[in-house]
Write an enzyme that holds these catalytic residues in place. Structure first.
Site, PDB file in Angstrom:
ATOM      1  N   GLY A   1       0.841  -1.193   0.000  1.00  0.00           N
ATOM      2  CA  GLY A   1       0.000   0.000   0.000  1.00  0.00           C
ATOM      3  C   GLY A   1       0.871   1.237   0.000  1.00  0.00           C
ATOM      4  O   GLY A   1       2.064   1.168   0.322  1.00  0.00           O
TER       5      GLY A   1
ATOM      6  N   GLN B   1       2.871   9.944   2.003  1.00  0.00           N
ATOM      7  CA  GLN B   1       4.228   9.385   2.024  1.00  0.00           C
ATOM      8  C   GLN B   1       5.110   9.917   0.901  1.00  0.00           C
ATOM      9  O   GLN B   1       6.330   9.766   0.943  1.00  0.00           O
ATOM     10  CB  GLN B   1       4.167   7.850   1.927  1.00  0.00           C
ATOM     11  CG  GLN B   1       3.536   7.212   3.149  1.00  0.00           C
ATOM     12  CD  GLN B   1       3.449   5.703   2.999  1.00  0.00           C
ATOM     13  OE1 GLN B   1       2.494   5.191   2.430  1.00  0.00           O
ATOM     14  NE2 GLN B   1       4.460   4.988   3.476  1.00  0.00           N
TER      15      GLN B   1
ATOM     16  N   CYS C   1       6.372  -0.318   7.354  1.00  0.00           N
ATOM     17  CA  CYS C   1       5.959   0.887   6.616  1.00  0.00           C
ATOM     18  C   CYS C   1       7.129   1.364   5.770  1.00  0.00           C
ATOM     19  O   CYS C   1       8.263   1.420   6.251  1.00  0.00           O
ATOM     20  CB  CYS C   1       5.535   1.971   7.610  1.00  0.00           C
ATOM     21  SG  CYS C   1       4.990   3.505   6.817  1.00  0.00           S
ATOM     22  N   LEU C   2       6.842   1.730   4.532  1.00  0.00           N
ATOM     23  CA  LEU C   2       7.889   2.223   3.632  1.00  0.00           C
ATOM     24  C   LEU C   2       8.488   3.534   4.147  1.00  0.00           C
ATOM     25  O   LEU C   2       9.604   3.885   3.771  1.00  0.00           O
ATOM     26  CB  LEU C   2       7.323   2.411   2.215  1.00  0.00           C
ATOM     27  CG  LEU C   2       6.882   1.116   1.509  1.00  0.00           C
ATOM     28  CD1 LEU C   2       6.153   1.437   0.214  1.00  0.00           C
ATOM     29  CD2 LEU C   2       8.076   0.203   1.254  1.00  0.00           C
TER      30      LEU C   2
ATOM     31  N   HIS D   1      -4.048   1.177   8.021  1.00  0.00           N
ATOM     32  CA  HIS D   1      -2.698   1.752   8.027  1.00  0.00           C
ATOM     33  C   HIS D   1      -2.619   2.961   7.075  1.00  0.00           C
ATOM     34  O   HIS D   1      -2.062   4.007   7.427  1.00  0.00           O
ATOM     35  CB  HIS D   1      -1.718   0.643   7.623  1.00  0.00           C
ATOM     36  CG  HIS D   1      -0.280   1.040   7.500  1.00  0.00           C
ATOM     37  ND1 HIS D   1       0.714   0.549   8.319  1.00  0.00           N
ATOM     38  CD2 HIS D   1       0.345   1.855   6.612  1.00  0.00           C
ATOM     39  CE1 HIS D   1       1.876   1.060   7.951  1.00  0.00           C
ATOM     40  NE2 HIS D   1       1.691   1.853   6.904  1.00  0.00           N
ATOM     41  N   GLU D   2      -3.218   2.827   5.895  1.00  0.00           N
ATOM     42  CA  GLU D   2      -3.137   3.903   4.887  1.00  0.00           C
ATOM     43  C   GLU D   2      -4.000   5.113   5.276  1.00  0.00           C
ATOM     44  O   GLU D   2      -3.589   6.260   5.076  1.00  0.00           O
ATOM     45  CB  GLU D   2      -3.564   3.397   3.502  1.00  0.00           C
ATOM     46  CG  GLU D   2      -2.764   2.215   2.961  1.00  0.00           C
ATOM     47  CD  GLU D   2      -1.265   2.368   3.026  1.00  0.00           C
ATOM     48  OE1 GLU D   2      -0.773   3.513   3.064  1.00  0.00           O
ATOM     49  OE2 GLU D   2      -0.556   1.357   3.058  1.00  0.00           O
TER      50      GLU D   2
ATOM     51  N   HIS E   1      -2.162   7.214   7.623  1.00  0.00           N
ATOM     52  CA  HIS E   1      -1.205   8.106   6.948  1.00  0.00           C
ATOM     53  C   HIS E   1      -1.883   9.403   6.508  1.00  0.00           C
ATOM     54  O   HIS E   1      -1.323  10.490   6.654  1.00  0.00           O
ATOM     55  CB  HIS E   1      -0.620   7.430   5.697  1.00  0.00           C
ATOM     56  CG  HIS E   1       0.565   6.562   5.945  1.00  0.00           C
ATOM     57  ND1 HIS E   1       1.713   7.009   6.568  1.00  0.00           N
ATOM     58  CD2 HIS E   1       0.813   5.263   5.622  1.00  0.00           C
ATOM     59  CE1 HIS E   1       2.604   6.014   6.623  1.00  0.00           C
ATOM     60  NE2 HIS E   1       2.082   4.939   6.059  1.00  0.00           N
TER      61      HIS E   1
HETATM   62  O1  GNR Z   1       4.248  -2.641   2.387  1.00  0.00           O
HETATM   63  C1  GNR Z   1       3.664  -2.518   3.472  1.00  0.00           C
HETATM   64  N1  GNR Z   1       3.424  -3.630   4.210  1.00  0.00           N
HETATM   65  C2  GNR Z   1       2.608  -3.643   5.324  1.00  0.00           C
HETATM   66  C3  GNR Z   1       2.645  -4.768   6.137  1.00  0.00           C
HETATM   67  C4  GNR Z   1       1.845  -4.843   7.257  1.00  0.00           C
HETATM   68  C5  GNR Z   1       0.983  -3.810   7.555  1.00  0.00           C
HETATM   69  C6  GNR Z   1       0.939  -2.679   6.764  1.00  0.00           C
HETATM   70  C7  GNR Z   1       1.748  -2.594   5.643  1.00  0.00           C
HETATM   71  S1  GNR Z   1       1.665  -1.194   4.627  1.00  0.00           S
HETATM   72  C8  GNR Z   1       3.279  -1.188   3.970  1.00  0.00           C
HETATM   73  C9  GNR Z   1       3.421  -0.105   2.905  1.00  0.00           C
HETATM   74  C10 GNR Z   1       3.192   1.253   3.541  1.00  0.00           C
HETATM   75  O2  GNR Z   1       4.006   1.810   4.236  1.00  0.00           O
HETATM   76  N2  GNR Z   1       2.034   1.801   3.341  1.00  0.00           N
HETATM   77  O3  GNR Z   1       1.746   2.964   3.913  1.00  0.00           O
HETATM   78 NI    NI Z   2       2.974   3.051   5.724  1.00  0.00          NI
END
Ligand code: GNR
Ligand code: NI
Length: 168
Positions: free
Chosen positions: A46, A51, A91-92, A133-134, A137
């Protein structure tokens, strides 16, 4: 298409609250496609516009094994939450850190697609985790905010050091 630069914690732009998308035009579609390319390039499941330093409510997701089921969620909103599940998140924007986070197990959500059409769906498992999670953000929130202050401070120091080394 182009690869966008992903911001790393503690960049203050990750704390901005994103504004709703109002115009569903060619520029939005190009931006969303660039986000998708950036997400695939970084092997993420995601990516939120926050980001890449853009304060608009745009999210791209692909939780498929084959990486061939992209979803574009514009102005996403959670309508209902059910249950609780703890899973390991990454998270990236917080590279190489993996920690357990508690989220709703199932959600009902709505979002607009790239054309502005509204869709309403249920999600569970990894998709439900990813959407939560997104959307965090987009509200300036990171998964490490759910950890203890001590853990978060350790992570901040580690990433600040890495940013300094990358600069030098
Ligand atoms: O690539 C991603 N893997 C992930 C694994 C577990 C829970 C959430 C994520 S999201 C993350 C990519 C990201 O930072 N999205 O904002
Ligand atoms: Ni993230």
């Amino acid at each position: 298409m182009s690869i966008l630069e992903i911001l790393h914690y503690p960049d203050p732009r990750l704390r901005k609250s994103a504004k709703p998308v109002e115009k569903f035009d060619a520029q939005l579609r190009e931006f969303a496609d660039n986000m998708l390319e950036t997400m695939y390039h970084s092997s993420g499941i995601g990516l939120a516009a926050t980001q890449v330093g853009v304060a608009k409510r745009v999210v791209v997701i692909d939780v498929s094994e084959e990486r061939d089921q992209p979803q574009f969620l514009i102005n996403p909103e959670i309508l209902a939450r059910e249950g609780e599940e703890i899973s390991e998140e990454g998270c990236l924007s917080v590279p190489a850190i993996y920690e357990k986070v508690s989220r709703a197990e199932r959600i009902r959500f709505k979002a607009q697609d790239k054309n502005g059409d509204m869709v309403e769906m249920d999600a569970e498992g990894l998709l439900a985790v990813c959407i939560q999670h997104e959307i965090d953000h987009l509200d300036g929130k990171l998964f490490i905010d759910y950890l203890s202050g001590l853990k978060r401070q350790r992570i901040r120091k580690k990433l600040e050091k890495e940013a300094r080394l990358a600069q030098a």
